[in-house]
Write a protein that holds these residues in place. Structure first.
Motif, PDB file in Angstrom:
ATOM      1  N   LEU A 235      95.341  31.719  30.316  1.00 63.45           N
ATOM      2  CA  LEU A 235      94.851  30.904  29.194  1.00 63.45           C
ATOM      3  C   LEU A 235      93.416  30.422  29.409  1.00 63.45           C
ATOM      4  O   LEU A 235      92.659  30.279  28.455  1.00 63.45           O
ATOM      5  CB  LEU A 235      95.755  29.687  28.966  1.00 63.45           C
ATOM      6  N   SER A 236      93.046  30.203  30.653  1.00 61.78           N
ATOM      7  CA  SER A 236      91.702  29.716  30.963  1.00 61.78           C
ATOM      8  C   SER A 236      90.675  30.838  31.059  1.00 61.78           C
ATOM      9  O   SER A 236      89.488  30.568  31.229  1.00 61.78           O
ATOM     10  CB  SER A 236      91.729  28.930  32.267  1.00 61.78           C
ATOM     11  N   GLY A 237      91.111  32.084  30.962  1.00 62.08           N
ATOM     12  CA  GLY A 237      90.187  33.208  30.983  1.00 62.08           C
ATOM     13  C   GLY A 237      89.910  33.810  32.343  1.00 62.08           C
ATOM     14  O   GLY A 237      89.080  34.713  32.464  1.00 62.08           O
ATOM     15  N   PHE A 238      90.591  33.349  33.383  1.00 62.16           N
ATOM     16  CA  PHE A 238      90.384  33.939  34.707  1.00 62.16           C
ATOM     17  C   PHE A 238      90.936  35.366  34.779  1.00 62.16           C
ATOM     18  O   PHE A 238      90.398  36.200  35.503  1.00 62.16           O
ATOM     19  CB  PHE A 238      91.044  33.094  35.800  1.00 62.16           C
ATOM     20  N   THR A 239      92.036  35.627  34.069  1.00 63.04           N
ATOM     21  CA  THR A 239      92.628  36.967  34.068  1.00 63.04           C
ATOM     22  C   THR A 239      92.755  37.455  32.624  1.00 63.04           C
ATOM     23  O   THR A 239      92.996  36.644  31.717  1.00 63.04           O
ATOM     24  CB  THR A 239      94.016  36.974  34.747  1.00 63.04           C
TER      25      THR A 239
END
Length: 194
Positions: A55-59
């Motif tokens: 959700l945070s954009g790391f993956t």
């Protein structure tokens, strides 16, 4: 897993998922019994680490705990303040967490990630003797590695939702991806937003 299988994992050490050149080294408090039994970090179904990472954009997608090695392709890794598995983090003594902080410091000095992200501000406070630390970027550095305290993704941490956690994790992601952050010794310390 049976209760006997889980109990057999008590005090087992879960190997880190690490390499040199990491953007972010995520650091849990210590492995739970299911993580130690399966060999996968943040394996408990109620733990929100994997959904929040996505959700945070790391993956680019939500990874399953069994896919933890894929993190290395994104220059992300996982370790723990204390290596041994327990049923609950409150089974750890303050001295054990402080000793874990010393071991973690040596590990970070060796691996030299861009950021160390401790998931659990209470564990961060104990491990590093920073009683007033809050969620977000910290003044402390370990060599050139900057430190960020993140909310604990455990399902027991009901104060934080997956959405509110993902916003804080996204702040760290933006800091780790920023190409124009000053380096230590070349412009000082960047404190981030907030």
């Amino acid at each position: 897993m049976t209760p006997e299988e889980l109990n057999a994992a008590r005090d087992r050490v879960l190997p880190d998922v690490v390499a040199g050149g990491l953007r972010v080294l995520f650091c849990g408090i210590n492995p739970g019994l299911l993580s130690a039994a399966t060999g996968h970090h943040f394996a408990r179904p109620g733990n929100r680490f994997w959904p929040v990472l996505h959700l945070s954009g790391f993956t680019p997608r939500r990874l399953a705990p069994a896919e933890q090695e894929e993190l290395l392709s994104y220059r992300l890794g996982i370790t723990n303040v204390v290596a041994r598995a327990t049923a609950r983090a409150d089974e750890l003594s303050a001295e054990e967490i402080r000793e874990g902080g010393r071991i973690l410091t040596a590990k970070v000095e060796l691996l030299r990630p861009q950021w160390l992200a401790v998931v659990g501000v209470t564990a961060y406070r104990t491990a590093f003797g920073e009683r007033k630390a809050r969620i977000g970027p910290q003044d402390r550095t370990i060599g050139a590695t900057r430190v960020w305290a993140l909310p604990n993704p455990s399902g027991l941490n009901a104060h934080w939702t997956a959405e509110s956690m993902s916003h804080e994790y996204a702040r760290l992601r933006a800091a780790a991806e920023s190409p124009d952050l000053p380096q230590l010794g070349k412009g000082g310390w960047w404190m981030g937003c907030g």
